[in-house]
Design a protein around this motif. Structure first.
Motif, PDB file in Angstrom:
ATOM      1  N   GLU A   5       0.836  -1.205   0.000  1.00 54.79           N
ATOM      2  CA  GLU A   5       0.000   0.000   0.000  1.00 54.79           C
ATOM      3  C   GLU A   5       0.869   1.252   0.000  1.00 54.79           C
ATOM      4  OE1 GLU A   5      -2.889  -0.099   3.171  1.00 54.79           O
ATOM      5  OE2 GLU A   5      -3.551  -2.116   2.606  1.00 54.79           O
ATOM      6  N   SER A   6       1.931   1.224   0.769  1.00 54.91           N
ATOM      7  CA  SER A   6       2.848   2.358   0.831  1.00 54.91           C
ATOM      8  C   SER A   6       3.517   2.595  -0.520  1.00 54.91           C
ATOM      9  CB  SER A   6       3.899   2.111   1.910  1.00 54.91           C
ATOM     10  OG  SER A   6       4.835   3.148   1.935  1.00 54.91           O
ATOM     11  N   LYS A   9       0.929   4.082  -2.922  1.00 55.59           N
ATOM     12  CA  LYS A   9       0.711   5.513  -2.663  1.00 55.59           C
ATOM     13  C   LYS A   9       1.882   6.340  -3.198  1.00 55.59           C
ATOM     14  CE  LYS A   9      -2.374   5.360   1.277  1.00 55.59           C
ATOM     15  NZ  LYS A   9      -2.621   5.752   2.656  1.00 55.59           N
ATOM     16  N   GLN A  10       3.079   5.822  -3.013  1.00 53.08           N
ATOM     17  CA  GLN A  10       4.260   6.521  -3.509  1.00 53.08           C
ATOM     18  C   GLN A  10       4.228   6.613  -5.037  1.00 53.08           C
ATOM     19  OE1 GLN A  10       7.968   4.661  -2.430  1.00 53.08           O
ATOM     20  NE2 GLN A  10       9.174   6.465  -2.954  1.00 53.08           N
ATOM     21  N   GLN A  12       1.539   6.531  -6.916  1.00 54.36           N
ATOM     22  CA  GLN A  12       0.458   7.447  -7.273  1.00 54.36           C
ATOM     23  C   GLN A  12       0.919   8.901  -7.138  1.00 54.36           C
ATOM     24  OE1 GLN A  12      -2.685   6.130  -4.663  1.00 54.36           O
ATOM     25  NE2 GLN A  12      -3.523   4.688  -6.188  1.00 54.36           N
ATOM     26  N   ASN A  13       1.657   9.202  -6.084  1.00 51.85           N
ATOM     27  CA  ASN A  13       2.192  10.555  -5.891  1.00 51.85           C
ATOM     28  C   ASN A  13       3.173  10.914  -7.007  1.00 51.85           C
ATOM     29  OD1 ASN A  13       0.717  11.105  -3.587  1.00 51.85           O
ATOM     30  ND2 ASN A  13       2.328  10.409  -2.193  1.00 51.85           N
TER      31      ASN A  13
END
Length: 186
Positions: A5-6, A9-10, A12-13
């Motif tokens: 998940e981390s 998210k990274q 996606q950023n």
């Protein structure tokens, strides 16, 4: 699970950041293109004024300042176009002596009369692979900046020569490797 998940998210950023940068590039390119059209008109009228005014006349220096400012703005526009990737860099094998010689009459117009301006071409100068427009822009910027740094007049020489980077040179914090390097100095 949390690690995936981390990472997601990274990623996606990073994607959002890349999309923002692409949008900024497109905006910069569009503005630069429109601005370049306006500059063409400004530069053209400045050239017409210079052709019609007496060199010692009251408005001649104002017309020269218009021309100098439009040249600087055009250089900035080229940088924006290169940044936005709308201007494709086209590296070619160049003879710097020929390039500077061809530019010299334009460069002389950027330099005030109280500055002695000369060009010394290096003998047996190695050819370089570079985008001619980018090199012209660098030489023009160096010339304008050097002239601006001499408010009381002076001497400005553009000189080309071959340069060999030795171990002493490489100790300095520059991104270079040993060997022959062709340079243009002001």
């Amino acid at each position: 699970m949390k690690e995936n998940e981390s990472q997601q998210k990274q990623l996606q950023n990073q994607l959002r950041t890349a999309q923002k940068m692409e949008a900024i590039g497109r905006l910069a390119g569009g503005v630069a293109h429109d601005f370049n059209n306006l500059l063409t008109v400004i530069k053209g009228h400045g050239d017409l004024m210079l052709d019609r005014l007496e060199p010692n006349g009251a408005l001649y220096e104002s017309a020269r300042q218009i021309e100098k400012a439009s040249d600087r703005a055009a250089a900035l526009t080229r940088q924006l176009l290169a940044f936005s990737r709308m201007q494709v860099l086209q590296p070619k094998i160049l003879n710097l002596n020929s390039l500077v010689s061809e530019m010299f009459s334009i460069l002389k117009r950027l330099v005030r009369e109280d500055i002695a301006f000369t060009f010394r071409s290096g003998e047996s100068l190695a050819r370089v692979k570079a985008d001619p427009g980018q090199i012209e822009q660098v030489i023009m910027n160096l010339t304008v900046n050097a002239a601006d740094a001499m408010p009381a007049g002076g001497s400005l020489t553009i000189e080309t020569h071959n340069f060999s980077a030795d171990k002493t040179f490489l100790r300095e914090p520059v991104a270079a490797r040993s060997g022959r390097i062709c340079t243009a100095n002001r």
